[in-house]
Scaffold this active site. Structure first.
Site, PDB file in Angstrom:
ATOM      1  N   ARG A 290      31.316  44.273  29.507  1.00 45.22           N
ATOM      2  CA  ARG A 290      30.103  43.905  29.652  1.00 45.22           C
ATOM      3  C   ARG A 290      29.563  43.836  28.836  1.00 45.22           C
ATOM      4  O   ARG A 290      30.073  44.382  27.642  1.00 45.22           O
ATOM      5  CB  ARG A 290      28.929  45.413  30.482  1.00 45.22           C
ATOM      6  CG  ARG A 290      29.347  45.858  32.052  1.00 45.22           C
ATOM      7  CD  ARG A 290      28.518  46.660  32.615  1.00 45.22           C
ATOM      8  NE  ARG A 290      28.904  47.187  33.826  1.00 45.22           N
ATOM      9  CZ  ARG A 290      29.907  47.567  34.301  1.00 45.22           C
ATOM     10  NH1 ARG A 290      30.795  48.580  34.053  1.00 45.22           N
ATOM     11  NH2 ARG A 290      30.143  47.853  36.174  1.00 45.22           N
TER      12      ARG A 290
ATOM     13  N   LYS B  37      29.107  52.225  32.005  1.00 44.56           N
ATOM     14  CA  LYS B  37      27.995  52.307  34.090  1.00 44.56           C
ATOM     15  C   LYS B  37      28.759  53.066  34.313  1.00 44.56           C
ATOM     16  O   LYS B  37      29.509  53.318  35.226  1.00 44.56           O
ATOM     17  CB  LYS B  37      28.045  50.980  33.897  1.00 44.56           C
ATOM     18  CG  LYS B  37      26.624  51.297  35.586  1.00 44.56           C
ATOM     19  CD  LYS B  37      26.800  49.718  36.142  1.00 44.56           C
ATOM     20  CE  LYS B  37      25.358  49.460  37.270  1.00 44.56           C
ATOM     21  NZ  LYS B  37      25.746  48.457  37.594  1.00 44.56           N
TER      22      LYS B  37
ATOM     23  N   HIS C 179      27.504  37.579  30.956  1.00 44.93           N
ATOM     24  CA  HIS C 179      27.970  38.264  32.361  1.00 44.93           C
ATOM     25  C   HIS C 179      28.938  37.267  32.927  1.00 44.93           C
ATOM     26  O   HIS C 179      30.053  37.849  33.444  1.00 44.93           O
ATOM     27  CB  HIS C 179      26.931  39.207  32.586  1.00 44.93           C
ATOM     28  CG  HIS C 179      27.472  40.589  34.172  1.00 44.93           C
ATOM     29  ND1 HIS C 179      27.865  41.524  32.943  1.00 44.93           N
ATOM     30  CD2 HIS C 179      27.429  40.222  35.379  1.00 44.93           C
ATOM     31  CE1 HIS C 179      27.509  42.518  34.183  1.00 44.93           C
ATOM     32  NE2 HIS C 179      28.002  42.017  35.183  1.00 44.93           N
TER      33      HIS C 179
ATOM     34  N   ARG D 205      32.323  37.865  32.236  1.00 46.65           N
ATOM     35  CA  ARG D 205      32.894  39.237  33.304  1.00 46.65           C
ATOM     36  C   ARG D 205      33.158  38.391  34.709  1.00 46.65           C
ATOM     37  O   ARG D 205      34.395  38.550  35.324  1.00 46.65           O
ATOM     38  CB  ARG D 205      31.750  40.159  33.173  1.00 46.65           C
ATOM     39  CG  ARG D 205      32.369  41.259  34.017  1.00 46.65           C
ATOM     40  CD  ARG D 205      31.502  42.000  33.886  1.00 46.65           C
ATOM     41  NE  ARG D 205      31.411  43.527  34.583  1.00 46.65           N
ATOM     42  CZ  ARG D 205      31.356  44.869  34.696  1.00 46.65           C
ATOM     43  NH1 ARG D 205      32.835  44.699  33.865  1.00 46.65           N
ATOM     44  NH2 ARG D 205      32.043  45.471  35.580  1.00 46.65           N
TER      45      ARG D 205
ATOM     46  N   HIS E 237      34.173  49.184  38.890  1.00 46.59           N
ATOM     47  CA  HIS E 237      33.345  49.583  39.986  1.00 46.59           C
ATOM     48  C   HIS E 237      33.936  50.630  41.000  1.00 46.59           C
ATOM     49  O   HIS E 237      34.354  50.902  41.121  1.00 46.59           O
ATOM     50  CB  HIS E 237      33.387  48.960  41.171  1.00 46.59           C
ATOM     51  CG  HIS E 237      33.196  47.054  40.624  1.00 46.59           C
ATOM     52  ND1 HIS E 237      33.176  45.756  40.890  1.00 46.59           N
ATOM     53  CD2 HIS E 237      32.330  46.859  39.579  1.00 46.59           C
ATOM     54  CE1 HIS E 237      32.842  44.791  40.232  1.00 46.59           C
ATOM     55  NE2 HIS E 237      31.995  45.083  39.134  1.00 46.59           N
TER      56      HIS E 237
ATOM     57  N   TYR F 278      33.664  39.104  44.949  1.00 51.09           N
ATOM     58  CA  TYR F 278      35.535  37.805  43.695  1.00 51.09           C
ATOM     59  C   TYR F 278      35.477  36.902  45.186  1.00 51.09           C
ATOM     60  O   TYR F 278      36.524  36.542  45.017  1.00 51.09           O
ATOM     61  CB  TYR F 278      36.005  38.716  43.072  1.00 51.09           C
ATOM     62  CG  TYR F 278      35.051  38.931  41.827  1.00 51.09           C
ATOM     63  CD1 TYR F 278      33.569  38.412  40.559  1.00 51.09           C
ATOM     64  CD2 TYR F 278      34.898  40.242  42.063  1.00 51.09           C
ATOM     65  CE1 TYR F 278      33.139  38.058  39.858  1.00 51.09           C
ATOM     66  CE2 TYR F 278      34.021  41.291  40.482  1.00 51.09           C
ATOM     67  CZ  TYR F 278      33.358  39.712  39.508  1.00 51.09           C
ATOM     68  OH  TYR F 278      32.131  40.599  38.940  1.00 51.09           O
TER      69      TYR F 278
END
Length: 390
Positions: free
Chosen positions: A247, A272, A337, A340, A363, A372
């Site tokens: 990120r 995150k 982004h 990524r 994640h 994805y």
């Protein structure tokens, strides 16, 4: 001469219509204003207090507050400009004109009790180590909610009031589903933590968020972007984002000690969800980083601003990408982004297990990573269309 007169007319005559759109930007609700470029309208827009330009959205925007719609209307409508409000969920292709006769209600100022409660709420979130962006978002949401009910004691606010607010303020003013969920989440946490009572937000029929596919570049497009800059620092930043699926904020917070050449990994600290993770470093990116480090010799952060020891500015990084797009001739509205997303998709197409991709990207849920699979072309390209048999 005729061309010159036409250009002057284009620059100095105001546009007829401005599209207004509510959207989340930097985890906060914003009001975006989109219009054709001309100096006269820009000068008028700059009279609005707090207005800023977003390189990501390519438009001017204001922070959301209760009076923002009235402020924009007073500024533009008085100068003969029509405003059209775009509902970010349902009406993007068919923008609806704002009913100027019925502007969004002007909310009263916060009373002292509400101000004290919100400050207490802010301190409570900070003590629980909520991120500053979440604290700011929830604080703004509660200010709006409590201003709407300024004539009612906070202790007497109930579920019916939350339903009323949803129907008469959020839906009536055509605010987005993201804004609605943001308000409801803030209200739920505020009353549970500060008032020691539970409201039931499930009584509100929350709209489903649109399930959008991530934007993905082809490998050839990524290569053109990463090779566009001759400046090794700019090339290193964009290359590291793509090669590790970082990120933007994660890249900017990296230090030289986070790069482990011997183990060929980068350590991403407190990203995150306040989680540490590692991502593999390719031999190519290690060589690029060595060349960069030899020239720039950063002190604190891996990538520093013009002043030694200071973090590189996020807006400057966005400009680096913009320049790379211009040099490479790519006209898509690419953001950082996208790199990524492209990294994750290309890993999947190369046969990398989804569980490893989840760990590398940080994640919490595998469902986030599974998105994805919907943009990977590896399996889709093996499907033969029946049209080929006709």
């Amino acid at each position: 001469m005729a061309t010159l007169c036409y250009n002057l007319k284009y620059f100095y005559c105001m546009v007829n219509t401005i599209l207004l759109e509510h959207a989340i930007h930097n985890n906060r609700m914003k009001l975006f204003m989109k219009f054709e470029y001309n100096i006269k309208t820009i000068e008028l827009a700059k009279t609005l207090a707090g207005i800023k330009w977003s390189h990501t959205h390519k438009s001017w925007y204001l922070g959301y507050h209760a009076d923002v719609m009235n402020l924009v209307q007073r500024t533009f409508v008085a100068n003969g400009i029509q405003l059209k409000l775009v509902n970010t969920l349902d009406d993007v292709e068919h923008p609806k004109p704002i009913d100027i006769k019925k502007p969004a209600d002007v909310l009263p100022h916060l009373k002292s009790e509400a101000r004290e409660k919100i400050n207490h709420f802010k301190y409570w979130m900070r003590s629980r180590r909520y991120s500053e962006s979440t604290i700011g978002t929830y604080t703004d949401s509660m200010q709006t909610f409590l201003r709407y009910f300024s004539d009612k004691p906070i202790s007497e606010i109930c579920n019916d009031d939350l339903i009323h607010f949803n129907n008469e303020y959020i839906i009536k003013n055509k605010f987005s589903a993201s804004f609605q969920n943001q308000i409801v989440n803030a209200v739920k946490l505020f009353f549970r933590s500060i008032e020691n009572k539970s409201l039931q937000p499930e009584l509100i029929h929350r709209p489903k968020n649109p399930k959008l596919l991530p934007n993905v570049l082809s490998k050839e497009e990524v290569k053109r972007i990463l090779n566009a800059h001759g400046n090794i620092k700019h090339k290193a930043m964009l290359s590291l984002i793509y090669s590790c699926g970082l990120r933007c904020g994660e890249l900017l917070r990296l230090t030289a000690n986070d790069i482990d050449n011997k183990r060929s990994i980068v350590i991403i600290r407190q990203s995150k969800g306040r989680k540490d993770r590692i991502a593999p470093l390719s031999s190519k990116i290690i060589e690029i980083l060595r060349e960069y480090y030899t020239i720039y010799k950063p002190q604190n952060y891996l990538f520093e601003g013009q002043v030694k020891g200071t973090m590189y500015d996020e807006r400057s990084l966005q400009q680096v990408l913009k320049q790379a797009l211009e040099k490479s001739g790519i006209t898509k509205q690419v953001t950082l982004h996208w790199l990524r997303h492209s990294y994750a998709t290309h890993l999947l197409e190369n046969g990398t297990d989804l569980r490893y991709i989840q760990e590398i990207l940080g994640h919490s849920s595998s469902r986030t990573t599974e998105i994805y699979t919907h943009v990977s072309t590896k399996s889709i390209q093996n499907v033969t269309s029946p049209f080929d048999y006709l």
